[in-house]
Design a protein around this motif. Structure first.
Motif, mmCIF file in Angstrom:
data_model
loop_
_atom_site.group_PDB
_atom_site.id
_atom_site.type_symbol
_atom_site.label_atom_id
_atom_site.label_comp_id
_atom_site.label_asym_id
_atom_site.label_seq_id
_atom_site.Cartn_x
_atom_site.Cartn_y
_atom_site.Cartn_z
ATOM 1 N N THR A 7 -0.018 9.424 -11.777
ATOM 2 C CA THR A 7 -0.635 8.120 -11.538
ATOM 3 C C THR A 7 -0.021 7.068 -12.452
ATOM 4 O OG1 THR A 7 -2.651 9.317 -11.067
ATOM 5 C CG2 THR A 7 -2.839 6.951 -11.317
ATOM 6 N N TYR A 63 3.277 6.101 -11.218
ATOM 7 C CA TYR A 63 3.141 5.248 -10.038
ATOM 8 C C TYR A 63 2.821 3.820 -10.452
ATOM 9 C CZ TYR A 63 1.052 3.227 -5.858
ATOM 10 O OH TYR A 63 0.745 2.402 -4.823
ATOM 11 N N GLU A 115 4.901 0.336 -9.956
ATOM 12 C CA GLU A 115 4.306 -0.866 -9.371
ATOM 13 C C GLU A 115 4.579 -2.080 -10.263
ATOM 14 O OE1 GLU A 115 2.213 -1.205 -6.310
ATOM 15 O OE2 GLU A 115 3.678 0.407 -6.123
ATOM 16 N N GLU A 152 -3.880 -7.041 -2.708
ATOM 17 C CA GLU A 152 -3.803 -5.657 -3.154
ATOM 18 C C GLU A 152 -4.971 -5.312 -4.081
ATOM 19 O OE1 GLU A 152 -0.216 -3.112 -5.162
ATOM 20 O OE2 GLU A 152 0.131 -5.122 -4.402
ATOM 21 N N MET A 186 -7.744 -2.484 -3.565
ATOM 22 C CA MET A 186 -7.989 -1.478 -4.599
ATOM 23 C C MET A 186 -9.476 -1.406 -4.933
ATOM 24 S SD MET A 186 -4.871 -2.248 -7.166
ATOM 25 C CE MET A 186 -4.377 -0.758 -7.984
ATOM 26 N N LYS A 230 4.405 -2.141 2.031
ATOM 27 C CA LYS A 230 4.307 -0.683 1.976
ATOM 28 C C LYS A 230 4.281 -0.134 3.408
ATOM 29 C CE LYS A 230 1.646 -0.170 -2.341
ATOM 30 N NZ LYS A 230 2.750 -0.212 -3.257
ATOM 31 N N GLU A 241 2.353 4.871 3.068
ATOM 32 C CA GLU A 241 2.024 4.415 1.715
ATOM 33 C C GLU A 241 0.707 3.638 1.691
ATOM 34 O OE1 GLU A 241 2.656 4.433 -1.545
ATOM 35 O OE2 GLU A 241 3.853 6.213 -1.103
ATOM 36 N N ASN A 242 0.451 2.890 2.765
ATOM 37 C CA ASN A 242 -0.803 2.145 2.832
ATOM 38 C C ASN A 242 -1.999 3.089 2.818
ATOM 39 O OD1 ASN A 242 -1.199 -0.906 3.189
ATOM 40 N ND2 ASN A 242 0.744 -0.539 4.235
ATOM 41 N N PHE A 256 -2.246 4.856 -0.597
ATOM 42 C CA PHE A 256 -2.774 3.954 -1.617
ATOM 43 C C PHE A 256 -4.220 4.296 -1.990
ATOM 44 C CE2 PHE A 256 -4.323 -0.331 -2.867
ATOM 45 C CZ PHE A 256 -3.409 -0.573 -3.862
ATOM 46 N N ARG A 297 -4.251 7.533 -3.996
ATOM 47 C CA ARG A 297 -3.706 7.437 -5.356
ATOM 48 C C ARG A 297 -4.806 7.018 -6.316
ATOM 49 N NH1 ARG A 297 1.612 8.026 -5.416
ATOM 50 N NH2 ARG A 297 2.837 7.350 -3.617
ATOM 51 N N ARG A 343 -6.855 4.511 6.500
ATOM 52 C CA ARG A 343 -7.000 4.330 5.061
ATOM 53 C C ARG A 343 -8.470 4.427 4.646
ATOM 54 N NH1 ARG A 343 -5.201 -1.325 3.134
ATOM 55 N NH2 ARG A 343 -7.165 -1.871 4.141
#
Lengths: 295, 228
Positions: free
Chosen positions: A5, A8, A12, A202, A206, B94, B98-99, B102, B105, B150
């Motif tokens: 992680t 990664y 990024e 993003e 997240m 991405k 990858e999306n 994500f 991860r 996702r």
């Protein structure tokens, strides 16, 4: 957090740096210039300190005796001086010797001394060497208290002046440091603010998939640290070349100046700059994250 | 699964978004939230996503009382939910794979688990062959299917969809709805806010209608509305 992680997130951070290449370049340059000035000041200050201590170690204390002290009293005085702690060597210089030395030093202008009409205004003196440069001042002061001693000189003027300059330099350096750190913090936090803005989508995603604050913030923190340490590295490399060139020049022209040798001095300075850069980068992005990232 | 008891919410502008709302959604339910703009739909959705908290009343999601949940724990509760938006919200730089990855991860799934789950969900939404494509190369329907993949890749117990078919033509909308049915069949609770009358009328699922911050109708096998 797992290593995978972290890797990664690191990746990024680099991707983001590349994406905002222009802004990254601008902040690295600012950091580099600031730290370059900072490092130059550091090198100057440390060299002054080095010079002071080098000069101090060469300093001899000279005690000038009152003319009334003669014969046995002089012998006694010499013994007393020897007894002072820290004194390693004492040489007696008579009035006559002093005058002939003076005459020598005057060279062509020695004729000036004829005006003295065979009188010798120079006192008897003891030249004293001291074990430890730090002891010069206390030793000189102790000897000055002794009976029969007129004055004591130890080149204090030069040393004091150097000390004074170092002090001014230090204050100036601190003020400058304040400004530079402020400017650097500003530019880094601004860069990070832009990346936060560029990646707000993003960040939102997240958040919704359950990323913790630390996870979201880490790439930005890393980004700031990369910006800062790369800037510090650029400054370190520039200073390395500048300082080695300076040492070479000084050695050619002013060999008597005592400068701190290149190794390992410059590596320590360089390492410090990279470290400071990284720290400033981390703080800069932390400021930005706490203000512009609501998670 | 989700319980709201006497929840009220007034924004600082003075607008009343939710006025004493009580409702309960059980595990495995498929619920449509309908109502005109400004009825309180988005506030309710935001509350379920733990973005807004009630001014008054209790909100319990997946056994956690929001009032007692420390802010730091919210991300972990969100991991039990999948979210789908009208505008897909994919990362443009991405790939499809990858999306979806994500989301995994973030929960620090193992590489093996990641590969397995992603293949499974991409299969479910019928996009296995587009794993290496970028969002810009996909149609709107396909992009929404990536977003669904996702949302479910971490096996959430609740899926929250805010107008998922709002930008899609009827054909794509139905494809999306079929996927939601499929997800629901495996026991996942689905809460969907929508304006799509045809879908709501044909699906015959539980419908909660909001108006001016109040629940005006809650039917087990309802339609979009009787007013038209």
């Amino acid at each position: 957090m797992k290593i995978r992680t972290s890797l990664y997130l690191m990746k990024e951070a680099f991707v983001s740096l590349k994406r905002n290449a222009l802004m990254s370049f601008a902040s690295i340059s600012t950091v580099a210039v600031s730290l370059l000035v900072l490092g130059a000041f550091g090198i100057l200050g440390l060299n002054m300190g080095y010079m002071v201590s080098a000069l101090e170690s060469k300093v001899e204390v000279t005690a000038y005796m009152q003319d009334s002290v003669e014969g046995d009293a002089l012998t006694q005085a010499e013994a007393d001086i020897r007894a002072v702690s820290g004194v390693s060597e004492v040489t007696f210089v008579t009035k006559t010797e002093a005058l002939s030395r003076f005459r020598e030093r005057l060279g062509d202008q020695a004729s000036m001394l004829e005006a003295l009409d065979d009188q010798n205004p120079l006192p008897n003196a003891f030249e004293i060497k001291v074990d430890n440069p730090e002891l010069v001042k206390p030793t000189a002061q102790a000897i000055e208290q002794m009976a029969g001693v007129e004055t004591v000189k130890y080149g204090s003027e030069i040393v004091d002046q150097l000390f004074q300059m170092t002090k001014i330099l230090r204050i100036l350096g601190l003020v400058l440091l304040g400004f530079l750190v402020f400017a650097t913090l500003f530019i880094i936090s601004n860069t990070i603010r832009l990346t936060v803005f560029a990646r707000r989508k993003e960040i939102g995603i997240m958040k919704y998939v359950g990323a913790t604050n630390a996870f979201i913030r880490l790439p930005f923190l890393m980004e700031g640290m990369i910006l800062g340490s790369v800037g510090g590295g650029v400054a370190a490399v520039a200073l390395y070349y500048a300082y080695s060139a300076l040492l070479y020049e000084v050695h050619q022209v002013l060999a008597f100046l005592y400068l701190v040798p290149l190794h390992p001095f410059i590596y320590i300075i360089g390492g410090a700059l990279v470290g400071i850069g990284m720290l400033i980068g981390a703080i800069g992005s932390a400021i930005s994250l706490s203000r512009y990232m609501d998670v | 699964m989700i319980t709201l008891s006497n929840v009220s919410k007034t924004y600082s502008t003075g607008a009343v978004a939710m006025d004493d709302i009580s409702l309960s959604i059980d595990k495995g339910e498929f619920v449509f939230i309908v109502g005109p703009s400004g009825a309180g739909k988005s506030t309710l959705m935001k509350m379920l996503l733990l973005e807004e908290s009630p001014d008054k009343g209790d909100l319990i999601v997946n056994g956690h009382d929001l009032r007692e949940l420390p802010k730091k724990k919210i991300p972990y509760l969100r991991r039990s939910m999948g979210v789908i938006f009208q505008d897909y919200r994919l990362l443009p730089d991405k790939t499809v794979y990858e999306n979806v990855a994500f989301a995994m991860r973030i929960v620090e799934a193992s590489r093996r688990e990641m590969k397995q789950n992603i293949e499974k969900v991409l299969g479910l939404v019928g996009l296995k062959h587009k794993a290496k494509s970028f969002p810009a190369q996909l149609s709107g329907g396909e992009q929404q299917r990536v977003a669904i993949a996702r949302a479910i890749v971490n096996n959430p117990v609740i899926v929250i969809a805010d107008e998922p078919t709002g930008n899609l033509d009827p054909e794509n909308s139905w494809e999306i709805m079929n996927i939601f049915e499929e997800i629901n069949k495996s026991g996942t609770t689905i809460v969907m806010a929508t304006h799509d009358k045809t879908i709501v009328d044909r699906m015959r699922r539980r419908v909660i209608a909001l108006e001016k911050g109040k629940i005006i109708r809650d039917e087990a096998k309802g339609g979009y509305g009787d007013e038209d």
